[in-house]
Design a protein around this motif. Structure first.
Motif, PDB file in Angstrom:
ATOM      1  N   ALA A 288     -21.832   3.369   6.412  1.00  0.00           N
ATOM      2  CA  ALA A 288     -22.616   1.991   6.982  1.00  0.00           C
ATOM      3  C   ALA A 288     -23.824   2.666   7.202  1.00  0.00           C
ATOM      4  CB  ALA A 288     -21.631   1.494   8.217  1.00  0.00           C
ATOM      5  N   VAL A 289     -24.449   1.099   7.051  1.00  0.00           N
ATOM      6  CA  VAL A 289     -25.970   1.819   7.900  1.00  0.00           C
ATOM      7  C   VAL A 289     -25.837   2.545   9.700  1.00  0.00           C
ATOM      8  CG1 VAL A 289     -26.968   0.364   6.240  1.00  0.00           C
ATOM      9  CG2 VAL A 289     -26.586  -0.489   8.099  1.00  0.00           C
ATOM     10  N   ASP A 290     -26.810   2.582  10.067  1.00  0.00           N
ATOM     11  CA  ASP A 290     -26.744   2.993  11.205  1.00  0.00           C
ATOM     12  C   ASP A 290     -27.948   2.015  12.084  1.00  0.00           C
ATOM     13  OD1 ASP A 290     -26.112   4.341  13.800  1.00  0.00           O
ATOM     14  OD2 ASP A 290     -27.684   5.658  13.349  1.00  0.00           O
ATOM     15  N   HIS A 291     -28.239   0.625  11.890  1.00  0.00           N
ATOM     16  CA  HIS A 291     -28.583  -0.299  13.076  1.00  0.00           C
ATOM     17  C   HIS A 291     -28.368  -1.439  12.386  1.00  0.00           C
ATOM     18  CE1 HIS A 291     -30.240  -1.457   8.391  1.00  0.00           C
ATOM     19  NE2 HIS A 291     -30.367  -0.861   8.727  1.00  0.00           N
ATOM     20  N   GLY A 292     -29.139  -1.996  13.208  1.00  0.00           N
ATOM     21  CA  GLY A 292     -28.327  -3.133  13.396  1.00  0.00           C
ATOM     22  C   GLY A 292     -28.978  -4.665  12.168  1.00  0.00           C
ATOM     23  N   THR A 293     -28.780  -6.168  12.630  1.00  0.00           N
ATOM     24  CA  THR A 293     -29.304  -6.491  11.590  1.00  0.00           C
ATOM     25  C   THR A 293     -30.764  -7.171  11.782  1.00  0.00           C
ATOM     26  OG1 THR A 293     -28.982  -8.788  14.084  1.00  0.00           O
ATOM     27  CG2 THR A 293     -27.182  -8.364  11.638  1.00  0.00           C
ATOM     28  N   ALA A 294     -31.359  -6.375  12.905  1.00  0.00           N
ATOM     29  CA  ALA A 294     -32.722  -6.448  12.860  1.00  0.00           C
ATOM     30  C   ALA A 294     -33.236  -7.948  12.515  1.00  0.00           C
ATOM     31  CB  ALA A 294     -33.582  -5.523  12.054  1.00  0.00           C
ATOM     32  N   LEU A 295     -32.694  -9.295  13.368  1.00  0.00           N
ATOM     33  CA  LEU A 295     -33.442 -10.684  13.309  1.00  0.00           C
ATOM     34  C   LEU A 295     -34.877 -10.711  13.075  1.00  0.00           C
ATOM     35  CD1 LEU A 295     -30.228 -12.345  15.176  1.00  0.00           C
ATOM     36  CD2 LEU A 295     -30.516 -11.953  13.034  1.00  0.00           C
TER      37      LEU A 295
END
Length: 325
Positions: A288-295
């Motif tokens: 998985a990517v190591d970051h969030g959704t960055a809305l």
């Protein structure tokens, strides 16, 4: 071998769809990809970034820039950049289940997942603690979370627990299971024939011979002794404040940290953009990517795709390593 990987775009209002579109602009020689996402969301992302997009059948070879082989997972309602909608939570979860099911039944040889939004999923009346837990339950197996970049690989003995619950969650039996999983993944996925794993202590100074806590003496050391007798190369328990010094890290293939914020700040400081999140112990590789959704960045074209690029490259490599065993 060009493995076929499943790629789940994740939260439709976040940056996942546009990162998939950006990924599609790069020619792929290491793997073939099938994206699990809502087609209208992918098209909106491509339009926002002024990038070409052509959606193909799920089993097609997406070879030209902008081509995506798509397994459609339609949203219930139209998605807007930066605005999560709980009504679309079911589509996100269904995409994860469908992609993982494809891996379990041999249609795909690995799974890559984009960022999801936990609050939006739970607001959609779906009990969800994390994709790691969802995939483990679906596969019916024990798993370990590991984050890795070009500098260090950090596995976690406990994940998303409050600090006051961590000590009780660490047992000799759980450590034995986790270290066996990490050892097998280093061998089978990373291709390291005889890995060395550093194990951190729980307490400051690894307990200072019992003066700052006895978990190292009563729990961690007996588990390590048992596994050393089986032939594993384990170092520790080590004080966490010095274990990540470069001179020491050079002797380890991975580090097992006792809790989330003991190991991950070091990893993220050492190279957040290239870090990936691994679920070890599944019958297929999952990255998985190591970051969030960055809305706040969704639809702007400013989201950094490096972690997704690294996740796909890592998953393809793991799939090839497993096939070669």
């Amino acid at each position: 071998m060009r493995p076929r990987l499943a790629l789940v775009a994740g939260e439709p209002a976040g940056v996942g769809p546009e990162l998939c579109v950006r990924l599609a602009q790069r020619p792929r020689t290491d793997c073939r990809l099938t994206v699990f996402a809502d087609p209208d969301t992918l098209q909106a992302a491509a339009d926002a970034l002024s990038l070409p997009l052509r959606l193909l059948d799920a089993d097609a070879d997406a070879e030209a820039p902008g081509d995506i082989a798509l397994h459609a997972c339609p949203n219930r309602v139209a998605s807007r950049f930066g605005e999560t909608d709980p009504r679309n939570a079911r589509a996100v979860i269904d995409a994860l289940h469908a992609a993982a099911d494809g891996c379990l039944h041999g249609r795909f040889t690995g799974l890559v997942t984009g960022p999801v939004h936990k609050a939006a999923i739970n607001a959609g009346n779906i009990a969800y603690t994390g994709t790691t837990e969802l995939l483990a339950a679906q596969a019916g197996c024990e798993v370990v979370m590991m984050l890795a970049n070009d500098v260090v690989r950090v596995a976690l003995a406990t994940t998303h627990l409050p600090l006051r619950a961590v000590a009780d969650a660490i047992t000799g039996a759980s450590l034995v299971t986790q270290l066996r999983i990490v050892h097998a993944a280093l061998r089978d996925d990373f291709g390291i024939a005889s890995p060395t794993i550093a194990v951190l202590g729980l307490n400051p100074h690894a307990g200072e011979a019992g003066h700052m806590g006895r978990e190292e003496i009563d729990v961690i050391e007996p588990a390590l002794a048992r596994l050393r007798a089986e032939g594993m190369q384990l170092v520790g328990p080590l004080p966490a404040d010095t274990a990540f010094l470069p001179a020491k890290l050079s002797h380890f293939d991975a580090v097992l940290a006792m809790y989330h914020d003991q190991g991950l700040p070091v990893l993220k400081y050492s190279g957040f953009e290239r870090a990936v999140n691994l679920t070890l112990g599944l019958p297929y590789p999952r990255v998985a990517v190591d970051h969030g959704t960055a809305l706040d960045l969704a639809g702007s074209g400013r989201a950094d795709p490096s972690s997704l690029f690294a996740a796909v490259e890592t998953c393809a490599r793991f799939a090839r390593n497993r096939a070669a065993r």
